[in-house]
Design a protein around this motif. Structure first.
Motif, PDB file in Angstrom:
ATOM      1  N   GLU A   1       0.814  -1.218   0.000  1.00  9.41           N
ATOM      2  CA  GLU A   1       0.000   0.000   0.000  1.00  9.41           C
ATOM      3  C   GLU A   1       0.851   1.273   0.000  1.00  9.41           C
ATOM      4  O   GLU A   1       0.614   2.182  -0.802  1.00  9.41           O
TER       5      GLU A   1
ATOM      6  N   THR B   1      -5.451   4.403  -1.298  1.00 14.13           N
ATOM      7  CA  THR B   1      -4.726   4.162  -2.544  1.00 14.13           C
ATOM      8  C   THR B   1      -5.613   4.427  -3.747  1.00 14.13           C
ATOM      9  O   THR B   1      -5.181   5.042  -4.740  1.00 14.13           O
TER      10      THR B   1
ATOM     11  N   LYS C   1      -7.055  -3.359  -2.540  1.00 14.96           N
ATOM     12  CA  LYS C   1      -6.480  -2.031  -2.346  1.00 14.96           C
ATOM     13  C   LYS C   1      -7.352  -1.156  -1.453  1.00 14.96           C
ATOM     14  O   LYS C   1      -8.590  -1.150  -1.570  1.00 14.96           O
TER      15      LYS C   1
ATOM     16  N   SER D   1       2.597   1.581  -3.286  1.00  6.26           N
ATOM     17  CA  SER D   1       1.622   1.936  -4.320  1.00  6.26           C
ATOM     18  C   SER D   1       1.320   3.432  -4.288  1.00  6.26           C
ATOM     19  O   SER D   1       1.312   4.108  -5.333  1.00  6.26           O
ATOM     20  N   GLN D   2       1.066   3.940  -3.109  1.00  9.38           N
ATOM     21  CA  GLN D   2       0.723   5.358  -2.985  1.00  9.38           C
ATOM     22  C   GLN D   2       1.873   6.247  -3.443  1.00  9.38           C
ATOM     23  O   GLN D   2       1.663   7.256  -4.133  1.00  9.38           O
TER      24      GLN D   2
END
Length: 324
Positions: free
Chosen positions: A153, A188, A184, A156-157
């Motif tokens: 996470e 996100t 997710k 991803s961000q």
């Protein structure tokens, strides 16, 4: 007609015929998971042979316009993708080389942390590394879509924020709808929307709820909930459908060469083996039920077109070389 953001497994003419029967005009395939450079080159050459042998059914994508041409000709456009950055062999200049060979989608990390960032299965997500920031810029520059489906996470961000181009979660679902490490968070997804990215809603049984197996309409409710979270312009289809997978294939996907121990991936000790497709999706051609199911639960024809085709086409056009 629809675009599927991610499938995997053993493709052959029979699968291509099923995709055509299901009105799939474009699909991203999985060239590898843990494979290094040479094995990935082998995969690309196999796909070139396969596409030549089945030129009446498929075409390999080099730019987004190839998708439009395939659709007009009644063929399926094949986007070559990989679910890990191992193919680059830690050599940043290999990004350009693999792009020259036709690779258009690469996932930053698979099930383990690597030098670029964290994975969804790590107990602590390290975030995007220095090397990861360089990799994001390089993939942006050379027109390779960054996939975050198995990425942690925090990583991803940070990728979404660092990328100059839209990124994709090619095959996952919202964790607020179906709690799972592979799905997710709303945070996100909000960032993904803000930066014009896309999530492909997945039909993989382990990251769906039992009721979503009952009918295409029940599964389409995942899509509706995802649209509620991120808006109609940022949702597509990414079934994660596999073809001809055996238990050996599943072990490779989950364990590669990195462990001697059993790893269950998205499964569990109670559900350790290969995973059956959803009850309404037992044949590949059943993917063609999705547009009708979306209409049946209340989406307009224009909204169905956006989810099934237009949103992916927009992202590919913004990212792929020379795309519009």
């Amino acid at each position: 007609m629809l675009i599927d953001g991610l499938q995997c497994g053993h493709f052959n003419r029979g699968v291509f015929e099923e995709l055509r029967a299901g009105a799939v005009s474009c699909v991203t395939i999985t060239g590898g998971f843990w494979q290094g450079c040479i094995e990935s080159l082998d995969a690309i050459t196999r796909w070139r042979d396969l596409a030549r042998e089945n030129a009446d059914l498929v075409v390999l994508v080099r730019d987004a316009e190839d998708i439009d041409r395939a659709r007009a000709e009644g063929k399926t456009a094949i986007i070559v993708g990989f679910q890990n950055t191992n193919l680059f062999d830690s050599r940043i200049r290999f990004v350009e080389l693999f792009q020259d060979l036709g690779v258009r989608v690469v996932q930053l990390t698979y099930n383990n942390q690597n030098e670029y960032g964290g994975s969804c299965y790590e107990p602590e997500d390290s975030g995007l590394s220095r090397a990861g920031k360089v990799m994001v810029r390089e993939m942006n520059e050379h027109g390779i879509l960054i996939d975050l489906s198995h990425v942690g996470e925090l990583t991803s961000q940070q990728v979404i924020e660092h990328s100059d181009k839209p990124v994709a979660i090619t095959h996952a679902n919202p964790a607020s709808v179906i709690p799972h490490k592979r799905n997710k968070t709303d945070k996100t997804l909000a960032l993904l929307k803000e930066r014009r990215g896309i999530i492909g809603c997945a039909s993989y049984r382990n990251i769906c709820a039992p009721e979503h197996a009952e009918s295409a309409e029940k599964w389409a409710e995942i899509v509706a909930r995802t649209v509620d979270l991120v808006g109609i312009d940022h949702v597509g289809i990414g079934t994660d459908r596999s073809h001809g997978h055996t238990l050996a294939d599943m072990h490779w996907m989950r364990m590669g060469r990195w462990t001697r121990e059993i790893d269950y991936g998205a499964g569990s000790p109670e559900n350790p083996g290969t995973t059956a497709p959803l009850d309404w999706f037992t044949e590949v051609r059943h993917i063609g039920r999705i547009p009708g199911a979306l209409g049946n639960i209340g989406f307009s024809p224009d909204e169905v077109e956006a989810i099934c085709f237009g949103n992916w086409r927009r992202v590919y056009g913004e990212v792929f070389p020379g795309g519009k």
